[in-house]
Design an enzyme around this catalytic site. Structure first.
Site, short mmCIF file in Angstrom:
data_model
loop_
_atom_site.label_atom_id
_atom_site.label_comp_id
_atom_site.label_asym_id
_atom_site.label_seq_id
_atom_site.Cartn_x
_atom_site.Cartn_y
_atom_site.Cartn_z
N ASP A 14 0.81 -1.23 0.00
CA ASP A 14 0.00 0.00 0.00
C ASP A 14 0.84 1.28 0.00
O ASP A 14 0.67 2.15 0.87
CB ASP A 14 -0.94 0.02 1.22
N GLU A 187 -11.45 0.82 -3.03
CA GLU A 187 -10.71 1.19 -1.82
C GLU A 187 -9.47 1.98 -2.23
O GLU A 187 -9.25 2.29 -3.38
CB GLU A 187 -10.33 -0.07 -1.03
#
Length: 542
Positions: A14, A187
């Protein structure tokens, strides 16, 4: 120069990338591992140096009891108004209908700190990022969680204005700006304003082999005003099953001083066994989700495109204005435990290393025996990431058990349900012995049992070694540090992979670690003394 992917090997998921002047910074998720949020810096996008993590104290992050793969999800790093802004999430519930979490904000004028006392933002959803508009207004952009069983749990991307006077969100301004595509699971949002458009980058498809990144844009920040990039997705490996790089998607955009553009995303490098398909399933990602960087160009309609196609490339042209950054050639580590603080490569679980776990310095690491390697609250373990497929790691330990409930040694660890351990312990037949055990989906197996290796009288220290060879790994022991004996147990590395854990558990977001541990669930806190630790890499192919 060329960028070789992954640029951050081993568990570095991420990525949130930014540039301040001529220096690039990346922040990565750390989940249940402490310290929270992994930071690196570079001036060329090729070579990266590790920085001190910002969340180093319980006052910033207390994850005691957090489920595995809870904790820090997708931190967001930004720079505005002369300081760094870091938004991070502490997720308390991983499986089931709910994702209980809290989003926090901390700031610092220097990337190395000190960081301000965290401000609680909200708990609406994870993957929150802070957007600094060019008109001075700021917004929190986040995935939105819906627990209701008759709705999809990923309920679009919510935008909420942030008041810099009160340093609080304005809940009544919250609105859904993007519902995602039919791929679902939207997301990881990051918002940018470029040439009069707001560009929203968001991940979809789940962080597995169906993962992708989509881009949408709008002239405003109104409700559902964003249109999706045509002929997308922007980045995916779903349709490139033979690519060296897989699972690319969730990430962030950055420009160079001279106006080139790059995109940093998570990536995995799965391997498969000879009797398995290389396409479905695509293999086992034992190094977890790493970080890749792809070059971006803009088409005639103003949409971003990955250079070389949406599957990305292993070798990518570095920025023309790159400034050579000096760094180590690999991640090999030798630690004599000479200093009173742990090296930056070491991690603990859920809480920082403290006097209840042990002490370090003067050539020794002492770990005080506490809970088992399945304990979510009290555990004496320090560990570092696997960062290559082939390496050796070894240590030297002194431990004097008087119960089979006491264990100390070397571990390869994924989470509380998936790990193995070579350790000194005690049994009724021989007293102090060496055993190898594995926890696989929570099922514990002792491999030596009645053949546990007796430790001879007068032997004060035992040396342990693990040899990791991509698909399998083994353990060895020595009573003098010179003559080594291989323990006849060959373990399957796939058990320590995201993909294997996913088959039985909803938290599968980290990667394999190697480390040192002391267990004493009698409660008598028997200490183990480690003289050194050595991690020697051989590379990704051997």
């Amino acid at each position: 120069m060329q960028i070789k992917n992954p640029v951050l090997s081993g568990f570095h998921a991420d990525p949130s990338i930014i540039r301040v002047d001529d220096t690039y910074y990346i922040a990565n998720s750390t989940f249940e591992w402490f310290p929270g949020v992994r930071l690196h810096e570079s001036k060329d996008l090729v070579h990266w140096n590790l920085l001190p993590s910002p969340l180093r104290e319980v006052s910033f992050l207390d994850m005691k009891g957090n489920a595995s793969s809870g904790g820090i999800w997708a931190p967001d790093l930004s720079y505005a108004d002369g300081k760094f802004w870091l938004v991070y999430t502490d997720v308390k519930v991983v499986e089931g209908a709910f994702k209980d979490m809290t989003n926090y904000l901390t700031t610092a004028e220097d990337i190395r700190g000190p960081w301000s006392k965290p401000i609680k933002l909200n708990g609406v959803g994870f993957d929150a990022s802070l957007f600094h508009d060019d008109n001075g207004r700021k917004y929190l952009v986040q995935q939105t969680w819906d627990h209701r069983e008759y709705h999809h749990p990923f309920d679009g991307i919510t935008l909420t204005e942030f008041d810099t006077n009160t340093m609080k969100l304005l809940p009544k301004t919250a609105r859904t700006i993007f519902a995602g595509t039919e791929v679902k699971l939207v997301e990881g949002p990051h918002l940018y304003k470029i040439n009069g458009y707001y560009y929203l980058f968001a991940a979809e498809g789940g962080t597995v082999f169906t993962h992708q990144e989509v881009v949408a844009r709008s002239k405003s920040l109104d409700v559902l005003s964003f249109e999706v990039e045509p002929n997308g997705p922007f980045l995916t490996n779903f349709d490139t099953p033979h690519s060296y790089l897989q699972k690319q998607g969730h990430g962030a955009l950055v420009d160079t001083p001279s106006g080139e553009w790059y995109y940093a995303s998570l990536v995995s490098r799965p391997w498969h066994k000879e009797n398995e398909s290389a396409v479905d399933p695509r293999g086992w990602s034992t190094l977890g989700r790493e970080t890749s960087i792809q070059k971006v160009e803009w088409d005639s309609e103003g949409w971003p495109r990955i250079v070389g196609g949406h599957g990305g490339k292993t070798f990518v042209e570095a920025p023309k204005d790159a400034i050579l950054t000096l760094t180590a050639d690999n991640h090999s580590q030798h630690d004599e435990f000479d200093t009173p603080t742990l090296d930056e490569n070491w991690n603990t679980l859920r809480v920082p290393f403290n006097e209840e776990m042990g002490s370090v310095g003067n050539g020794q690491l002492t770990l005080i025996g506490r809970g088992s390697l399945s304990n979510l609250h009290e555990l004496s373990l320090i560990a570092r990431r696997h960062q290559t497929f082939y390496f050796d790691a070894q240590t030297k330990v002194k431990f004097e058990p008087f119960s089979y409930q006491q264990m100390a040694g070397l571990t390869n660890y994924y989470n509380d349900k998936h790990w193995s351990f070579v350790f000194i312990t005690w049994n009724e037949q021989n007293g102090a012995v060496i055993e190898v055990a594995q926890n696989n989906r929570g099922v514990y197996t002792s491999y030596l049992k009645e053949k546990a290796i007796p430790i001879p009288e007068g032997v004060e220290y035992v040396w342990f070694k693990t040899k990791v060879r991509k698909q399998t790994y083994t353990y060895e022991y020595s009573f003098d540090g010179t003559l080594w004996q291989e323990i006849p147990v060959t373990l399957d590395m796939s058990i320590l992979s995201d993909d294997y854990v996913l088959q039985s558990y909803g938290g599968f977001f980290t990667g394999a670690f190697v480390g040192l541990a002391a267990v004493d669930y009698t409660g008598y806190e028997t200490p183990a003394t480690f003289d050194f630790f050595d991690y020697h890499e051989y590379g990704d192919e051997k």
